[in-house]
Design a protein around this motif. Structure first.
Motif, PDB file in Angstrom:
ATOM      1  N   ARG A  50      -3.253  34.432 -22.975  1.00  0.00           N
ATOM      2  CA  ARG A  50      -1.970  34.357 -22.290  1.00  0.00           C
ATOM      3  C   ARG A  50      -2.140  33.665 -20.947  1.00  0.00           C
ATOM      4  NH1 ARG A  50       1.914  38.009 -24.082  1.00  0.00           N
ATOM      5  NH2 ARG A  50       3.258  36.934 -22.594  1.00  0.00           N
ATOM      6  N   GLU A  51      -1.194  32.795 -20.628  1.00  0.00           N
ATOM      7  CA  GLU A  51      -1.120  32.134 -19.327  1.00  0.00           C
ATOM      8  C   GLU A  51       0.308  32.288 -18.841  1.00  0.00           C
ATOM      9  OE1 GLU A  51      -2.541  28.124 -19.577  1.00  0.00           O
ATOM     10  OE2 GLU A  51      -4.434  28.694 -20.540  1.00  0.00           O
ATOM     11  N   GLY A  52       0.577  33.391 -18.119  1.00  0.00           N
ATOM     12  CA  GLY A  52       1.942  33.698 -17.726  1.00  0.00           C
ATOM     13  C   GLY A  52       2.762  34.062 -18.953  1.00  0.00           C
ATOM     14  N   ARG A  54       3.208  32.040 -21.407  1.00  0.00           N
ATOM     15  CA  ARG A  54       2.758  31.166 -22.479  1.00  0.00           C
ATOM     16  C   ARG A  54       1.531  31.747 -23.171  1.00  0.00           C
ATOM     17  NH1 ARG A  54       1.824  25.242 -20.331  1.00  0.00           N
ATOM     18  NH2 ARG A  54       0.212  26.353 -19.166  1.00  0.00           N
ATOM     19  N   THR A  55       1.458  31.515 -24.467  1.00  0.00           N
ATOM     20  CA  THR A  55       0.226  31.763 -25.210  1.00  0.00           C
ATOM     21  C   THR A  55      -0.365  30.398 -25.530  1.00  0.00           C
ATOM     22  OG1 THR A  55       1.105  33.794 -26.192  1.00  0.00           O
ATOM     23  CG2 THR A  55      -0.784  32.784 -27.278  1.00  0.00           C
ATOM     24  N   VAL A  56      -1.593  30.170 -25.089  1.00  0.00           N
ATOM     25  CA  VAL A  56      -2.206  28.854 -25.224  1.00  0.00           C
ATOM     26  C   VAL A  56      -3.504  28.965 -26.015  1.00  0.00           C
ATOM     27  CG1 VAL A  56      -3.086  26.819 -24.025  1.00  0.00           C
ATOM     28  CG2 VAL A  56      -1.231  28.160 -23.005  1.00  0.00           C
ATOM     29  N   ARG A  58      -6.734  26.714 -27.033  1.00  0.00           N
ATOM     30  CA  ARG A  58      -7.427  25.490 -26.616  1.00  0.00           C
ATOM     31  C   ARG A  58      -8.589  25.207 -27.568  1.00  0.00           C
ATOM     32  NH1 ARG A  58      -6.002  24.028 -21.343  1.00  0.00           N
ATOM     33  NH2 ARG A  58      -4.800  25.617 -20.243  1.00  0.00           N
ATOM     34  N   ARG A  69      -4.344  21.406 -27.250  1.00  0.00           N
ATOM     35  CA  ARG A  69      -3.693  22.654 -26.844  1.00  0.00           C
ATOM     36  C   ARG A  69      -2.529  22.959 -27.778  1.00  0.00           C
ATOM     37  NH1 ARG A  69      -1.407  23.274 -21.357  1.00  0.00           N
ATOM     38  NH2 ARG A  69      -0.241  21.441 -21.978  1.00  0.00           N
ATOM     39  N   GLN A  73       5.669  28.851 -25.608  1.00  0.00           N
ATOM     40  CA  GLN A  73       6.303  29.230 -24.343  1.00  0.00           C
ATOM     41  C   GLN A  73       7.476  30.148 -24.628  1.00  0.00           C
ATOM     42  OE1 GLN A  73       5.777  27.826 -20.907  1.00  0.00           O
ATOM     43  NE2 GLN A  73       7.094  29.557 -20.393  1.00  0.00           N
TER      44      GLN A  73
END
Length: 229
Positions: A50-52, A54-56, A58, A69, A73
């Motif tokens: 998780r990035e804020g 967003r699930t990212v 990579r 990526r 969002q």
């Protein structure tokens, strides 16, 4: 209908929803495990988190110099949330010192004038803020995009002044129409200060789809390098 029957019916529906959610979570975990194993076999890195909001995910190859990526969002409240998804492959070694060029087969070249007018309207603060989430540092270049003549192709090529040849050498490359990527993904090829990228609609998760994006990216990157050497 008796109270007992209503309680039983509600219980069945509730348990059915729990079972459905459980099955979806199980499938998502299984799909992630399959993709992780596929990347390990190919010698690629794999990480997800998780990035804020967003699930990212990579995926990358430090040896070959590219990164992919997969971004989901989410917006809205927990009770009525929506999500947007995209997949992006990028090779930063092909970055431009300045300027931006975009190639898309999803918008026909005959609509170039309409796209140019729309691009010119995106110089305001609100539009730039929205574009910044999608294009990062390239957002400020968008209002300067102009159509670039491209003979022999229905695709739309646009570029800022001085970047007209940034993607022209690969605009007619046969790998683009031959790619097995789904048409619904509507890939756009972008080159700017952040490198060469292929951006697709949707969160691609199947190993064969990831392979197709990587193959297309590497093929176009090699063709660009050959044309500029």
């Amino acid at each position: 209908m008796s109270n007992t029957a209503i309680i039983i019916l509600v219980s069945v529906v509730f348990l059915g929803q729990i079972a459905l959610v459980g099955a979806l979570l199980w499938w998502a975990k299984k799909r992630e495990a399959l993709l992780r194993a596929h990347c390990a076999a190919a010698g690629w890195s794999f990480a997800t988190g998780r990035e804020g909001r967003r699930t990212v995910t990579r995926i990358g190859s430090p040896r070959e110099g590219w990164e992919l990526r997969i971004v989901v969002q989410r917006s809205g409240s927990s009770s009525s949330s929506t999500s947007t998804r995209h997949t992006e492959w990028r090779d930063r070694s092909l970055a431009l010192p300045h300027g931006l060029s975009i190639l898309t087969h999803d918008i026909p070249a005959s609509r170039a004038a309409d796209v140019e007018r729309f691009s010119g309207m995106l110089g305001g603060g609100l539009a730039q803020a929205m574009l910044g989430k999608l294009l990062g540092s390239m957002a400020e270049e968008v209002p300067d995009l102009k159509p670039v003549p491209l003979e022999g192709s229905p695709a739309l090529l646009m570029a800022t002044p001085g970047a007209e040849d940034a993607l022209r050498p690969i605009a007619l490359h046969p790998a683009i129409p031959a790619s097995p990527l789904p048409r619904s993904a509507r890939p756009a090829i972008i080159r700017g200060r952040d490198g060469l990228s292929i951006r697709l609609h949707g969160a691609l998760k199947r190993p064969e789809q990831i392979d197709a994006v990587v193959e297309l990216g590497q093929t176009l990157a090699a063709a660009l390098r050959a044309s500029e050497s």
